[in-house]
Design a protein around this motif. Sequence first.
Motif, PDB file in Angstrom:
ATOM      1  N   GLU A 267       0.839  -1.210   0.000  1.00  0.00           N
ATOM      2  CA  GLU A 267       0.000   0.000   0.000  1.00  0.00           C
ATOM      3  C   GLU A 267       0.867   1.251   0.000  1.00  0.00           C
TER       4      GLU A 267
ATOM      5  N   TYR B  29       2.366   1.647  -3.425  1.00  0.00           N
ATOM      6  CA  TYR B  29       1.361   2.133  -4.379  1.00  0.00           C
ATOM      7  C   TYR B  29       1.228   3.647  -4.282  1.00  0.00           C
TER       8      TYR B  29
ATOM      9  N   TYR C 210      -6.286  -0.794  -3.913  1.00  0.00           N
ATOM     10  CA  TYR C 210      -5.711   0.457  -3.408  1.00  0.00           C
ATOM     11  C   TYR C 210      -6.297   1.686  -4.109  1.00  0.00           C
TER      12      TYR C 210
END
Length: 489
Positions: free
Chosen positions: A44, A47, A298
């Motif tokens: 995450e 990203y 995400y």
Amino acid sequence: MKNTWEIRPTGLLLIIFSLCFSHAVAQTDPVVMTVNGQPVLRSEFEYSYNKNNSEGVIDKKSVEEYVDLFINYKLKVCAAIDAHYDTLTSFKKEFAQYRDQQVLPMLVSDADMEAEAKKIYDETVERIGSDGLIKTAHILLRADQQAPQEEWDKAKMRIDSIYQALKAGADFADLAKRLSQDPGSARQGGELPFVQHGQLVKEYEDAAFPLQPGEMSGVVKSPYGYHIILMKERKMLEPFEFHHDAIMKFMEQRNLRDQIAQQKVDKIVKDSDGRLTQAAFLEQKSDELAQGDMDLRYLIQEYHDGLLLYEISNNLVWDKAAKDEAGLAQYFKKHKKNYAWDEPRFKGIAYHVKEQGDVKAVRDCVKKLAFDKWADALRTTFNADSVIRIRVEKGIFKKGDNAFIDSVVFKKDTTVNHLKDYPIDAHYGKILKKGPEDYTDVRGLVVADYQEQLEREWVAELRRRYTFQVNEDVLKTVNNHAASGLNDK
């Protein structure tokens, strides 16, 4: 006994393997930080970091620099959830709309698109029918339907003479270019594109479809006037494979993928006999798809959190600062030296009038008003009706902003272009030598600075309220998984 002994180690090995495999999977995406008790996986963070520091980003951050920004972002989302922003109807509606925009196209497979393309082709073949497609050329002499008969008679005489010339061997394309009153086709020698039944007026089609290539009709009357029609070519629609790419492009341009998806959702909801709603199905499907697609997961989370962040930031920082007149005045007073000018400014108006009496009238109109009220007062007093009595430029001018102000206030040798119909130029206001009088003179700058202060104070308060911890060892492996000691395969 032997059989039991042979089975049990196998079961034990499976359990051990399962535990080891689960541990390995966890290690491939370890927790990079914990914010308010919630783990944040390395994937995450990667990203978010990679998306906000891609090629073309001007103010790129290192991973270490980005950590604080990311933590602040997460803390604000925590605050928004604690304040129940995520329960607002407006939030739920907007988030669901975005989520559905991402999910709906994913419900449609390539096979679904191919089937729809074939359906479009088959329906087109059916509409075309056994007569196929025709390409014609025509010469048109227009006559308005409401025109007197005399006009129709004149058009008929002219078209008859053209028809005789064609029968005598005149070139159809040449006469169409010179004489046809259908400009679009005339430029092409009278040629129209391929058409099927129903695309042209009935009178034209009744005369055209029986013709064979090379044959010419007689004079044909339609609501547009008189035509002479030449059949250029006839054909049946080419096979599906020939039109495949064009149909697929057409489908994408018309967003038919979304329509197909919506049809599938409607059918699923209908077949559920009331057990499912569209909202419930799409939420369920979103969760399923996100489990197998990390980027989708995400992306949806990013929009969810971004909406929350916008709402709470707007309420606590952006909109609050812009509307807090007392706070802006106090901030300006405390930081006034930050807004000092390196050269004088003229705070006032340059105005242009038709009559000498309006020079004083303009000054009398605004001299007892606050500066921010001048524009409305002048508009309602002098330009309220269709007659524009005055032209005005209002502002805080520095040298170079306005030629007239440069000339009369700053005494610069410059050329002033006078306005046509407004021969008398005047100005009214005062010179500010050191800086602005109050925050309204530099409102935009003060609002921005005040917002930054509120932002800093808010972030500091959030960092005191919530706990967070960064796993420095995992942070070192961001975008460098080899450093973790385990290949992500």
